[in-house]
Design a protein around this motif. Structure first.
Motif, short mmCIF file in Angstrom:
data_model
loop_
_atom_site.label_atom_id
_atom_site.label_comp_id
_atom_site.label_asym_id
_atom_site.label_seq_id
_atom_site.Cartn_x
_atom_site.Cartn_y
_atom_site.Cartn_z
N LYS A 381 3.36 -7.01 -4.24
CA LYS A 381 3.63 -8.39 -3.86
C LYS A 381 3.82 -8.50 -2.34
N LYS A 382 4.49 -7.53 -1.76
CA LYS A 382 4.70 -7.52 -0.34
C LYS A 382 3.38 -7.36 0.41
N HIS A 385 1.38 -10.55 0.18
CA HIS A 385 1.96 -11.59 1.05
C HIS A 385 1.57 -11.35 2.50
N GLU A 386 1.61 -10.08 2.91
CA GLU A 386 1.26 -9.76 4.30
C GLU A 386 -0.22 -10.02 4.57
#
Length: 389
Positions: A381-382, A385-386
């Motif tokens: 997820k990180k 998102h990035e």
């Protein structure tokens, strides 16, 4: 005796369990983010990992416990049927046959009991009570493990002892789950002890149910609401079993693997699972041997009917054989001897040990699986998102 963990010798832990072993070492740290090689970001596994991050932390133990109980019930139901019939048959024969000299046992030993069940009822007889058993395991383990994990801090603050806190937490959790689920276990026991044949010989249960709902309806109509809590007193006395088992399990697991309950190394290893199996085996054998008689008392109370409406061959109404714990102990000791308190213990050990190992290995595996999935899902997820996807 020290329970402190040496951070230089213990690898990173995957799942946090802040109350597993008290330690005053401020340098002790855990790395939850170091993960082994994972599948591609767009695979089905990766999507499931991302979805797993939505599981609330408070739900993990109930989910894992219910899954563990489900697996254990499937594996050990036939042996549980055999054990329950061995425990209960003395109660049936004394209800109809008042002459101890003329009494005999329909079920003898593990193999003999299995042969009788298989000959008379087939495979269905070996899995009698499976529905109520599975229905009972879900709330039992969900409640037990949730209460157990959430009361250890409270009891440790009260007494300051690692062992005592675990014992009190086991008793608290066991009391909550036992009171909540006792009606289900009474129905389960009735199912396991009934037979497809009639009870005219006085050796079989004087009742027959076609389903869980049918059992609940008939018990309520003929015996009242109190019938659902038959055997509750010995069941509560039997909480000494978990008061022995779970502290020993945590202790042995720490000694064998270096991790507390629900904790795992970052990378799976056979040594970790062998240690869990050994810890479960030792703790279960000790607890089962020390506290077995209460199971016989509980089964006898659960299987006798309060207002059966059954008549004996001489036309006399059959009455409840036991009026309470003390009376039951006196009657069993007088008519059957002290060995009756350990009826079915061989079957119980053969059943209880693999049941416990199935339960704890499934529980620990699900804990490891969920935490690994959540950690990897959080990373994915990180990354997305990035990357703005």
């Amino acid at each position: 005796m020290s329970f402190e963990r040496d951070p230089e010798q213990t690898p990173a832990i995957l799942s946090p369990n802040q109350y597993a072993i008290p330690t005053d070492d401020p340098s002790s740290s855990r790395n939850y983010n170091t993960m082994p090689t994972s599948p591609p970001r767009d695979s089905l596994v990766a999507r499931l990992q991302i979805q797993s991050t939505q599981i609330p932390k408070a739900w993990i133990s109930p989910i894992c416990g219910a899954g563990a109980g489900f697996a254990s019930g499937i594996v050990t139901c036939p042996l549980d049927v055999i054990k329950t019939k061995l425990q209960a048959q003395g109660g049936f024969q004394t209800s109809f046959n008042r002459n101890p000299q003329a009494s005999h046992h329909l079920y003898r030993g593990i193999v003999g009991t299995a042969r009788v069940i298989w000959r008379e009822e087939g495979v269905r007889g070996m899995y009698r009570g499976l529905g109520p058993m599975l229905l009972g395991y879900l709330p039992t383990w969900a409640v037990y493990l949730t209460v157990y994990e959430n009361t250890r801090e409270f009891w440790f603050d009260q007494c300051g002892s690692w062992w005592v806190a675990r014992c009190y937490s086991s008793l608290t959790a066991g009391a909550c789950s036992t009171i909540l689920t006792n009606p289900i276990w009474v129905i389960k026991t009735r199912f396991m002890t009934q037979s497809a044949k009639a009870a005219s010989d006085g050796m079989r249960a004087p009742y027959y149910y076609t389903s869980t709902f049918d059992a609940a309806r008939k018990m309520y109509r003929s015996e009242g609401i109190r019938s659902f809590y038959s055997g509750l007193t010995p069941a509560l006395l039997g909480l000494t079993h978990v008061a022995v088992q779970f502290p020993l399990y945590e202790y042995f697991k720490m000694k064998f693997t270096g991790f507390g309950i629900g904790e795992h190394p970052v990378e799976d290893s056979s040594a970790n699972w062998i240690g869990i199996s050994a810890a479960t085996f030792l703790s279960k054998v000790c607890a089962s041997t020390a506290t077995y008689p209460h199971e016989v008392l509980r089964t006898r109370l659960q299987t006798q009917q309060r207002k059966s409406g059954i008549t004996t061959s001489d036309g006399l109404a059959a009455k409840a054989r036991y009026t309470g714990i003390l009376h039951m102990c006196k009657v069993i000791l007088k008519e059957e001897g002290w060995r009756a308190f350990y009826a079915g213990i061989g079957t119980n050990l053969i059943r209880a040990v693999p049941a416990a190992m199935t339960t704890m290995l499934t529980y620990e595996w699900l804990q490891s699986l969920i935490h690994r999935s959540q950690d990897r899902g959080g990373q994915l997820k990180k990354e997305r998102h990035e990357q703005g996807t």
